[in-house]
Design a protein around this motif. Structure first.
Motif, short mmCIF file in Angstrom:
data_model
loop_
_atom_site.label_atom_id
_atom_site.label_comp_id
_atom_site.label_asym_id
_atom_site.label_seq_id
_atom_site.Cartn_x
_atom_site.Cartn_y
_atom_site.Cartn_z
N THR A 117 2.47 2.77 2.58
CA THR A 117 2.64 3.49 3.84
C THR A 117 4.03 3.25 4.41
O THR A 117 4.69 2.27 4.07
CB THR A 117 1.57 3.07 4.88
N SER A 175 -0.33 -1.22 9.72
CA SER A 175 -1.06 0.01 10.03
C SER A 175 -2.51 -0.16 9.58
O SER A 175 -3.05 -1.25 9.65
CB SER A 175 -0.38 1.20 9.34
N THR A 176 -3.12 0.88 9.11
CA THR A 176 -4.54 0.87 8.77
C THR A 176 -4.94 -0.30 7.86
O THR A 176 -5.92 -0.99 8.10
CB THR A 176 -4.93 2.20 8.10
N ASN A 177 -4.17 -0.53 6.81
CA ASN A 177 -4.52 -1.59 5.85
C ASN A 177 -4.15 -2.99 6.32
O ASN A 177 -4.64 -3.97 5.77
CB ASN A 177 -3.85 -1.32 4.50
N LYS A 178 -3.26 -3.08 7.30
CA LYS A 178 -2.82 -4.38 7.84
C LYS A 178 -2.44 -5.34 6.72
O LYS A 178 -2.88 -6.50 6.68
CB LYS A 178 -3.88 -4.96 8.75
N CYS A 179 -1.61 -4.86 5.81
CA CYS A 179 -1.20 -5.68 4.66
C CYS A 179 -0.48 -6.96 5.08
O CYS A 179 -0.62 -7.98 4.40
CB CYS A 179 -0.32 -4.85 3.72
N CYS A 192 2.97 -3.71 5.97
CA CYS A 192 2.59 -2.91 7.13
C CYS A 192 1.56 -3.62 8.01
O CYS A 192 0.88 -4.55 7.58
CB CYS A 192 2.02 -1.57 6.69
N ASP A 221 4.27 3.45 7.82
CA ASP A 221 3.91 3.23 9.22
C ASP A 221 3.81 1.74 9.55
O ASP A 221 3.33 0.95 8.74
CB ASP A 221 2.56 3.89 9.52
N CYS A 268 0.80 -1.24 0.00
CA CYS A 268 0.00 0.00 0.00
C CYS A 268 0.83 1.28 0.00
O CYS A 268 0.29 2.35 -0.22
CB CYS A 268 -0.97 0.00 1.17
#
Length: 87
Positions: free
Chosen positions: A29, A60-64, A58, A31, A27
């Motif tokens: 990011t 973070s928000t997307n938790k890839c 990551c 973070d 994604c």
């Protein structure tokens, strides 16, 4: 004399990966980055320290890491990750 901190082989390889890819390769990011083994080390121990078997993902928000790298379950792994991320 202060004792030198021993840096593990994994710490060195992880640092190399994060230096080369300081962003989530899914994604973008920067973070909450984690280094993910494309082919899991418990099934492919000979690839554990190979940079070609690593990807930065990551949590973070997307938790890839969990969602893309592990298909939503820490017990699974994404066999198609290279193709999906065009690695």
């Amino acid at each position: 004399n202060q004792p030198r901190r021993l840096i593990s082989r994994w710490d060195k390889v992880k640092a190399q990966q994060l230096e080369k890819f300081p962003y989530c390769q899914c994604c973008g990011t920067q973070d909450a980055l984690q280094v993910h083994h494309i082919l899991p080390k418990h099934l492919f121990p000979d690839l554990e320290f190979e940079l070609s078997n690593l990807v930065t993902l990551c949590m973070s928000t997307n938790k890839c890491h969990i969602n893309i790298g592990h298909l939503g379950s820490w017990n699974d792994y994404n066999m198609n990750l290279r193709a999906e991320l065009k690695l």
